[in-house]
Design an enzyme around this catalytic site. Structure first.
Site, mmCIF file in Angstrom:
data_model
loop_
_atom_site.group_PDB
_atom_site.id
_atom_site.type_symbol
_atom_site.label_atom_id
_atom_site.label_comp_id
_atom_site.label_asym_id
_atom_site.label_seq_id
_atom_site.Cartn_x
_atom_site.Cartn_y
_atom_site.Cartn_z
ATOM 1 N N HIS A 161 0.813 -1.230 -0.063
ATOM 2 C CA HIS A 161 -0.117 0.024 -0.117
ATOM 3 C C HIS A 161 0.999 1.163 -0.038
ATOM 4 C CE1 HIS A 161 -3.760 2.319 1.054
ATOM 5 N NE2 HIS A 161 -2.829 3.159 1.587
ATOM 6 N N GLU A 162 1.786 1.480 0.943
ATOM 7 C CA GLU A 162 2.713 2.652 1.131
ATOM 8 C C GLU A 162 3.518 2.647 -0.103
ATOM 9 O OE1 GLU A 162 1.684 4.822 3.114
ATOM 10 O OE2 GLU A 162 0.377 3.366 4.266
ATOM 11 N N GLU A 173 -4.464 7.760 -3.007
ATOM 12 C CA GLU A 173 -5.067 6.423 -2.712
ATOM 13 C C GLU A 173 -5.386 5.463 -3.834
ATOM 14 O OE1 GLU A 173 -4.734 6.183 0.390
ATOM 15 O OE2 GLU A 173 -5.770 4.495 0.882
HETATM 16 ZN ZN ZN Z 1 -3.083 5.243 1.763
#
Ligand code: ZN
Length: 499
Positions: free
Chosen positions: A263-264, A293
């Site tokens: 995710h990061e 995102e």
């Molecule tokens: Zn995020």
């Protein structure tokens, strides 16, 4: 030339802000607890210097002179867009009275502290007057900024440039109409999937080594970044050549650290891919939280939770963590990492139920802002909506309205960006797939170079040059659409839960 002078001034301001980010990174990774007081004061000083320098008469004059000198520039020239962004920021930052900015900062800081205590004690009544004050101040802030259609738009714009509630409403309605029945079907078929195997202990060292190997394969450049640990995983950057990520390790929940890394990393690849020529200007940095995102969710879910990805990595994982998963099949593992079920806590929610948590918050924050719902009645409304959307009623406010820090911290209008990220991730992935028909095979062979290049060329390199709506149109050939996301959810979870 006046534009050059303006650029030097803006670069100074960017340097101050990045220096503050280094302090923020340190605060969340290595700073000893007793350093918090001094750190808050240091960050406050830097924020004040940066703000004062930006809204100063001198910077305003430099901007006006640069605009006057740039009349002949083509609309899409980098410098023309740079001036548009600088003017937008200037207008916003000078519209809000300093006293209001100070009141918001102080009140949200105190309300966050109050939230920590009242959440622990399950005491919504204790938080209510503070929360009411935050909503009052944000209402005042929205009035100062101004808006065309709805007051909510003024707040939303801070997190998702150019987005309005009139655009979001139909997208979210469509999403809700499709997701609520899907969640109910999944809830009725819970016996089809179990994620118990993921609770088997795996050492921190093993998790970290595996995570680092995957990050390197995906193209995260450790020469321009690093991986540390923190309570809440995050990504931060001080230039496109220094983009850092963190994760956390739970010995009895191995996927937490790995999907945290992916995710990061999605956020990080975005910042690493932005044109170096934009450094220190208002064209640097990701354009909005929603677009950011979309990058993290794309790598975490569309790549990292796909079957192809695990066809390649599951044998490697079995070997790295042997003998823990020797008796598990690829199919069993794939289903476990994609297990879905209605739950009370947003941050623990899966891909399918997640957006319903967001829509609930999106609807409620508007009702409160428009004074259609009182703070006192908010917990009741929360529970009512949870029951309607997810079929659950929180036994306590701790597991209901008191769970998130966003509203106490003044993040009103922030929540929708999470769902925008989910929707956009699928739309971008679909567009990448059209451009690269072999994409699925590439992922199953751990060959991510093509996908990375497509994202870099179509999204990353542009930084903040194009507003989100324009960027999405350019990258995918259409405005934001929810259909690809709905098709993805129905296809994937229909198969996993045999619906
Ligand atoms: Zn995020």
């Amino acid at each position: 030339m006046s534009l050059d002078k303006l650029k030097i001034r803006l670069a100074d301001i960017a340097n101050i802000n990045h220096a503050a980010s280094v302090l923020g990174w340190d605060q969340r990774t290595y700073m000893p607890p007793a350093g918090a007081g001094a750190r808050a004061s240091q960050l406050g000083t830097l924020a004040k210097i940066g703000h004062d320098l930006f809204v100063s008469a001198e910077t305003q004059d430099l901007l006006a002179a640069a605009e006057a000198g740039a009349k002949g520039l083509a609309k899409d020239a980098d410098d023309a867009r740079l001036l548009v962004n600088a003017r937008r920021q200037m207008t916003k930052q000078t519209k809000v009275p300093t006293a209001l900015i100070v009141a918001i900062t102080e009140t949200t800081t105190l309300t966050e502290e109050k939230w920590v205590v009242t959440r622990k004690e399950n005491d919504f009544a204790g938080l209510a007057p503070w929360l009411g004050k935050v909503f009052d101040l944000k209402r005042e802030y929205a009035q100062a900024i101004g808006y065309k259609a709805r007051i909510y738009d003024a707040l939303l714009d801070d997190f998702e440039l150019g987005m309005t509630a009139d655009v979001l409403d139909p997208l979210f309605e469509q999403l809700k109409a499709a997701t609520v029945p899907l969640v109910a079907e999944i809830a009725a078929n819970q016996n089809k999937v179990s994620d118990d195997i993921l609770k088997r202990p795996v050492s921190e060292a093993q998790q970290e080594a595996f995570g680092v190997a995957v990050l390197k394969d995906c193209g995260y450049d450790f020469n321009r970044g690093r991986l540390d640990r923190s309570t809440h995983p995050f990504c931060t950057n001080f230039s496109c050549n220094d983009v850092r990520i963190t994760t956390r390790y739970d010995l009895e929940w191995m996927p937490g650290s790995l999907f945290g890394c992916l995710h990061e990393m999605g956020h990080a690849l975005y910042e690493m891919g932005i044109s170096e020529a934009y450094e220190g200007t208002p064209l640097a940095g990701g354009v909005s939280l929603g677009v950011h995102e979309s990058q993290s969710r794309l790598w975490e879910n569309l790549v990292g939770r796909s079957k192809g990805f695990w066809r390649h990595y599951f044998p490697k994982l079995q070997k790295a963590f042997a003998p823990t998963f020797n008796d598990v099949t690829l199919e069993g593992f794939y289903k476990a990492i994609n297990a879905a079920a209605p739950s009370l806590i947003r941050v623990e929610a899966d891909e399918v139920t997640y957006n319903l948590h967001i829509i609930l918050r999106y609807e409620m924050e508007q009702e409160i802002l428009e004074r259609k719902l009182s703070i006192a009645d908010a917990p009741g409304r929360w529970n009512e909506k949870m029951q309607k959307y997810l079929g659950l009623t929180p036994p306590t406010d701790r597991e209901g309205i008191l769970q998130d820090i966003h509203w106490p911290g003044g993040g009103i209008g922030y929540f929708p960006t999470y769902t925008l990220g989910n929707i956009l991730a699928t739309q971008l992935f679909e567009a990448a797939g059209r451009a690269m028909p072999g994409l699925e095979g590439d992922i199953a062979g751990a060959n991510f170079a093509g996908l990375r290049k497509w994202l870099e060329e179509n999204v990353h390199v542009h930084g903040s040059k194009y507003p989100p709506g324009e960027l999405i149109q350019r990258a995918t050939g259409s405005p934001l659409r929810v259909e690809p996301y709905l098709a993805y959810l129905k296809g994937k979870y229909g198969e996993i839960y045999e619906l």
